[in-house]
Design an enzyme around this catalytic site. Structure first.
Site, PDB file in Angstrom:
ATOM      1  N   ARG A 100       0.827  -1.214   0.000  1.00 36.32           N
ATOM      2  CA  ARG A 100       0.000   0.000   0.000  1.00 36.32           C
ATOM      3  C   ARG A 100       0.863   1.267   0.000  1.00 36.32           C
ATOM      4  O   ARG A 100       0.505   2.264  -0.626  1.00 36.32           O
ATOM      5  CB  ARG A 100      -0.913  -0.020   1.233  1.00 36.32           C
ATOM      6  CG  ARG A 100      -1.901   1.115   1.242  1.00 36.32           C
ATOM      7  CD  ARG A 100      -2.972   0.872   2.288  1.00 36.32           C
ATOM      8  NE  ARG A 100      -3.976   1.901   2.277  1.00 36.32           N
ATOM      9  CZ  ARG A 100      -4.267   2.667   3.326  1.00 36.32           C
ATOM     10  NH1 ARG A 100      -3.600   2.529   4.465  1.00 36.32           N
ATOM     11  NH2 ARG A 100      -5.204   3.576   3.236  1.00 36.32           N
ATOM     12  N   HIS A 104       0.409   4.411  -2.474  1.00 34.38           N
ATOM     13  CA  HIS A 104       0.187   5.773  -1.972  1.00 34.38           C
ATOM     14  C   HIS A 104       1.348   6.699  -2.332  1.00 34.38           C
ATOM     15  O   HIS A 104       1.167   7.902  -2.450  1.00 34.38           O
ATOM     16  CB  HIS A 104      -0.055   5.743  -0.462  1.00 34.38           C
ATOM     17  CG  HIS A 104      -1.435   5.276  -0.112  1.00 34.38           C
ATOM     18  ND1 HIS A 104      -2.125   5.715   0.991  1.00 34.38           N
ATOM     19  CD2 HIS A 104      -2.266   4.421  -0.743  1.00 34.38           C
ATOM     20  CE1 HIS A 104      -3.316   5.131   1.023  1.00 34.38           C
ATOM     21  NE2 HIS A 104      -3.420   4.334  -0.015  1.00 34.38           N
ATOM     22  N   GLY A 110       3.927  11.198  -8.116  1.00 36.18           N
ATOM     23  CA  GLY A 110       4.709  10.126  -8.732  1.00 36.18           C
ATOM     24  C   GLY A 110       5.479   9.341  -7.693  1.00 36.18           C
ATOM     25  O   GLY A 110       5.488   9.680  -6.504  1.00 36.18           O
ATOM     26  N   ASN A 134      -3.732   8.413   4.993  1.00 35.04           N
ATOM     27  CA  ASN A 134      -2.479   7.846   5.512  1.00 35.04           C
ATOM     28  C   ASN A 134      -2.332   7.859   7.027  1.00 35.04           C
ATOM     29  O   ASN A 134      -1.734   6.959   7.618  1.00 35.04           O
ATOM     30  CB  ASN A 134      -1.286   8.612   4.920  1.00 35.04           C
ATOM     31  CG  ASN A 134      -1.181   8.422   3.418  1.00 35.04           C
ATOM     32  OD1 ASN A 134      -1.726   7.455   2.881  1.00 35.04           O
ATOM     33  ND2 ASN A 134      -0.503   9.332   2.742  1.00 35.04           N
ATOM     34  N   HIS A 234      -6.652  -5.876  -2.113  1.00 33.27           N
ATOM     35  CA  HIS A 234      -7.500  -5.917  -0.915  1.00 33.27           C
ATOM     36  C   HIS A 234      -7.828  -7.346  -0.487  1.00 33.27           C
ATOM     37  O   HIS A 234      -8.782  -7.587   0.236  1.00 33.27           O
ATOM     38  CB  HIS A 234      -8.777  -5.094  -1.137  1.00 33.27           C
ATOM     39  CG  HIS A 234      -8.514  -3.621  -1.091  1.00 33.27           C
ATOM     40  ND1 HIS A 234      -9.508  -2.680  -1.132  1.00 33.27           N
ATOM     41  CD2 HIS A 234      -7.354  -2.925  -0.980  1.00 33.27           C
ATOM     42  CE1 HIS A 234      -8.961  -1.472  -1.077  1.00 33.27           C
ATOM     43  NE2 HIS A 234      -7.663  -1.594  -0.990  1.00 33.27           N
ATOM     44  N   ASP A 273      -9.787  -9.574   3.970  1.00 32.89           N
ATOM     45  CA  ASP A 273     -10.248 -10.844   3.401  1.00 32.89           C
ATOM     46  C   ASP A 273     -10.414 -11.824   4.550  1.00 32.89           C
ATOM     47  O   ASP A 273      -9.432 -12.269   5.146  1.00 32.89           O
ATOM     48  CB  ASP A 273      -9.204 -11.338   2.389  1.00 32.89           C
ATOM     49  CG  ASP A 273      -9.535 -12.714   1.835  1.00 32.89           C
ATOM     50  OD1 ASP A 273     -10.576 -13.303   2.227  1.00 32.89           O
ATOM     51  OD2 ASP A 273      -8.738 -13.211   1.002  1.00 32.89           O
ATOM     52  N   THR A 276      -8.929 -15.864   3.294  1.00 28.75           N
ATOM     53  CA  THR A 276      -7.482 -16.112   3.314  1.00 28.75           C
ATOM     54  C   THR A 276      -6.781 -14.780   3.606  1.00 28.75           C
ATOM     55  O   THR A 276      -6.230 -14.146   2.703  1.00 28.75           O
ATOM     56  CB  THR A 276      -6.985 -16.678   1.949  1.00 28.75           C
ATOM     57  OG1 THR A 276      -7.411 -15.774   0.898  1.00 28.75           O
ATOM     58  CG2 THR A 276      -7.533 -18.058   1.662  1.00 28.75           C
TER      59      THR A 276
HETATM   60  C1  HEM Z   1      -9.257   1.273  -5.978  1.00 27.46           C
HETATM   61  C2  HEM Z   1      -9.170   2.203  -5.075  1.00 27.46           C
HETATM   62  C3  HEM Z   1      -8.719   1.933  -3.668  1.00 27.46           C
HETATM   63  C4  HEM Z   1      -9.343   2.354  -2.547  1.00 27.46           C
HETATM   64  C5  HEM Z   1     -10.614   3.200  -2.491  1.00 27.46           C
HETATM   65  C6  HEM Z   1      -8.617   1.853  -1.415  1.00 27.46           C
HETATM   66  C7  HEM Z   1      -8.943   2.079  -0.100  1.00 27.46           C
HETATM   67  C8  HEM Z   1      -8.348   1.436   0.981  1.00 27.46           C
HETATM   68  C9  HEM Z   1      -8.764   1.596   2.343  1.00 27.46           C
HETATM   69  C10 HEM Z   1      -9.866   2.497   2.832  1.00 27.46           C
HETATM   70  C11 HEM Z   1      -7.979   0.794   3.099  1.00 27.46           C
HETATM   71  C12 HEM Z   1      -8.043   0.617   4.623  1.00 27.46           C
HETATM   72  C13 HEM Z   1      -7.271   1.734   5.286  1.00 27.46           C
HETATM   73  C14 HEM Z   1      -7.606   1.897   6.748  1.00 27.46           C
HETATM   74  O1  HEM Z   1      -8.642   1.433   7.179  1.00 27.46           O
HETATM   75  O2  HEM Z   1      -6.813   2.518   7.467  1.00 27.46           O
HETATM   76  C15 HEM Z   1      -7.083   0.117   2.223  1.00 27.46           C
HETATM   77  C16 HEM Z   1      -6.157  -0.803   2.610  1.00 27.46           C
HETATM   78  C17 HEM Z   1      -5.269  -1.418   1.754  1.00 27.46           C
HETATM   79  N1  HEM Z   1      -5.124  -1.144   0.417  1.00 27.46           N
HETATM   80 FE1  HEM Z   1      -6.349  -0.027  -0.721  1.00 27.46          FE
HETATM   81  N2  HEM Z   1      -7.559   1.134  -1.874  1.00 27.46           N
HETATM   82  C18 HEM Z   1      -7.577   1.156  -3.236  1.00 27.46           C
HETATM   83  C19 HEM Z   1      -6.635   0.593  -4.074  1.00 27.46           C
HETATM   84  C20 HEM Z   1      -5.530  -0.097  -3.656  1.00 27.46           C
HETATM   85  C21 HEM Z   1      -4.421  -0.472  -4.485  1.00 27.46           C
HETATM   86  C22 HEM Z   1      -4.285  -0.101  -5.953  1.00 27.46           C
HETATM   87  C23 HEM Z   1      -3.553  -1.150  -3.710  1.00 27.46           C
HETATM   88  C24 HEM Z   1      -2.227  -1.755  -4.070  1.00 27.46           C
HETATM   89  C25 HEM Z   1      -1.947  -2.266  -5.233  1.00 27.46           C
HETATM   90  C26 HEM Z   1      -4.123  -1.213  -2.383  1.00 27.46           C
HETATM   91  C27 HEM Z   1      -3.573  -1.895  -1.333  1.00 27.46           C
HETATM   92  C28 HEM Z   1      -4.100  -1.909  -0.059  1.00 27.46           C
HETATM   93  C29 HEM Z   1      -3.593  -2.751   0.998  1.00 27.46           C
HETATM   94  C30 HEM Z   1      -2.492  -3.797   0.856  1.00 27.46           C
HETATM   95  C31 HEM Z   1      -4.314  -2.421   2.140  1.00 27.46           C
HETATM   96  C32 HEM Z   1      -4.101  -2.997   3.550  1.00 27.46           C
HETATM   97  C33 HEM Z   1      -2.998  -2.189   4.212  1.00 27.46           C
HETATM   98  C34 HEM Z   1      -2.596  -2.649   5.598  1.00 27.46           C
HETATM   99  O3  HEM Z   1      -3.072  -3.664   6.053  1.00 27.46           O
HETATM  100  O4  HEM Z   1      -1.772  -1.959   6.209  1.00 27.46           O
HETATM  101  N3  HEM Z   1      -5.307  -0.534  -2.374  1.00 27.46           N
HETATM  102  N4  HEM Z   1      -7.306   0.543   0.929  1.00 27.46           N
END
Ligand code: HEM
Length: 353
Positions: A100, A104, A110, A134, A234, A273, A276
């Site tokens: 993530r 970000h 960039g 963040n 996700h 998830d 898994t």
């Molecule tokens: C499509 C639009 C996306 C939205 C709206 C979104 C939104 C979010 C949100 C709200 C969270 C939880 C954050 C929290 O509760 O503090 C999250 C977690 C996460 N996102 Fe996304 N995300 C998106 C795309 C992506 C992309 C493109 C990636 C990476 C390729 C990604 C990887 C992750 C990962 C790995 C987590 C878990 C992070 C952790 O456990 O520390 N997300 N995302």
């Protein structure tokens, strides 16, 4: 007469207030904030502050960048891989954090490690890390710092923090997919010297609809298909209750009950998830179809054809994910070939030299 005027003014104010209350909640900051009242500062969509596609994506990047003669640091990629493997094996959630972090970083200014800064060249401390997507959420910084410190000891001043972030995301993907996902990640990025919290509104938020998600990715030169592919991330990591607790009624009832019990505090985190939780696999797409995803931004993908395709074939999604991650690593990069002036290779990733 003046009393009558005052009364009319008061009634008009109250009527407006009630109308505003009835309209809420407002979804602002590109789908990150759900506010009870309109906040023009956070709810306006602002014009782009820097051209997104100024440099050809990826200009100046190459594979094995640190093994060539000009930038010789042959141990760099191994040092990063060792640090990531150690951290992610001990605690898989850190791997999710690293993937993530890369996303970000690349979506704001960039892939230039602007997401790591705590203070910048102009002394700004309201940096990306403080932005709504963040703050109290990003993790994995210590792995980047550990790898960078070891690299500086081996070959000072040649490996950028932006490349450490990119390689760390690649290596975390490999570990969490049990070696099934192998991203060809090029190197050669330079580090930026500025970072601003308000620019994190370029990141799509959990309350976004499909059109907003597509626009956020299109702004970065990524297609709708790539947006769906990358959302598959996700399938690991965690999400905060306050970002999805308005959706219990739309979820699979058994999962909703379980999440309700975990969400005793709105700041709690749960697994994204439930099936898994620590595997970077295609399960996310099954979850989208089964209403077992947390965010509105996940649920809105259920109408997209690629979701069913990915749910049925691991290899199709894995190859697409590898390519989309490589492409994300090219967004807005600053390299020796692109000629920016305000760039450097940071010694310590959280601060400018
Ligand atoms: C499509 C639009 C996306 C939205 C709206 C979104 C939104 C979010 C949100 C709200 C969270 C939880 C954050 C929290 O509760 O503090 C999250 C977690 C996460 N996102 Fe996304 N995300 C998106 C795309 C992506 C992309 C493109 C990636 C990476 C390729 C990604 C990887 C992750 C990962 C790995 C987590 C878990 C992070 C952790 O456990 O520390 N997300 N995302």
């Amino acid at each position: 007469m003046s009393k009558l005027l005052a009364l009319v003014t008061l009634l008009a104010f109250l009527a407006g207030h009630v109308a505003a209350q009835q309209q809420g909640p407002y979804v602002c900051f590109n789908g990150w904030l759900r506010l009870p009242t309109l906040n023009p500062q956070l709810c306006r969509s602002r014009p782009r502050i820097q051209p997104r596609r100024f440099n050809p994506p990826g200009e100046g990047l190459s594979y094995g960048y640190y093994t060539n003669n000009n930038t010789y640091c042959p141990s760099a990629e191994r040092i990063i891989k060792d640090a990531v493997t150690k951290a992610v094996t001990a605690y898989p959630g850190i791997g999710a954090g690293l993937i993530r972090l890369f996303f970000h970083d690349c979506f704001v200014r960039g892939c230039d490690a602007s997401v790591l800064l705590t203070t910048t060249a102009t002394g700004n401390s309201d940096v990306e890390r403080e932005g709504p997507p963040n703050k109290d959420s990003l993790r994995g910084f210590e792995v980047i710092d550990e790898a960078k410190a070891a690299i500086e000891a081996a070959c000072p001043g040649v490996v950028s923090c932006a490349d450490v972030v990119a390689y760390a995301a690649r290596d975390a993907s490999s570990v969490l997919s049990n070696g099934r996902i192998n991203i060809r990640m090029a190197g050669g990025r330079l580090d930026g010297r500025e970072s601003f919290a308000n620019e994190t509104d370029q990141l799509p938020g959990p309350f976004s609809n499909l059109t907003q998600l597509e626009k956020s990715f299109d702004d970065q030169g990524l297609s709708s298909d790539e947006m769906v592919t990358l959302s598959g991330a996700h399938t690991i990591g965690r999400g905060r209750c306050n970002l999805f607790s308005d959706r219990f009624g739309d979820m699979d009832p058994t999962l909703a009950a379980k999440l309700r019990a975990q969400c005793t505090d709105s700041k709690n985190f749960v697994n994204q998830d439930d099936v898994t939780p620590n595997a970077l696999d295609k399960q996310y797409y099954r979850n989208v179809l089964d209403k077992k995803v947390l965010f509105n931004s996940d649920a809105v993908l259920s109408s997209v054809a690629q979701v069913t395709e990915n749910a049925n074939s691991a290899t199709i999604w894995e190859r697409k994910f590898e390519q989309a991650m490589e492409k994300m690593g090219k967004i807005g990069v600053k390299t020796r070939a692109t000629g920016e002036r305000d760039v450097e290779i940071r010694r310590v990733c959280s601060r400018v030299n």
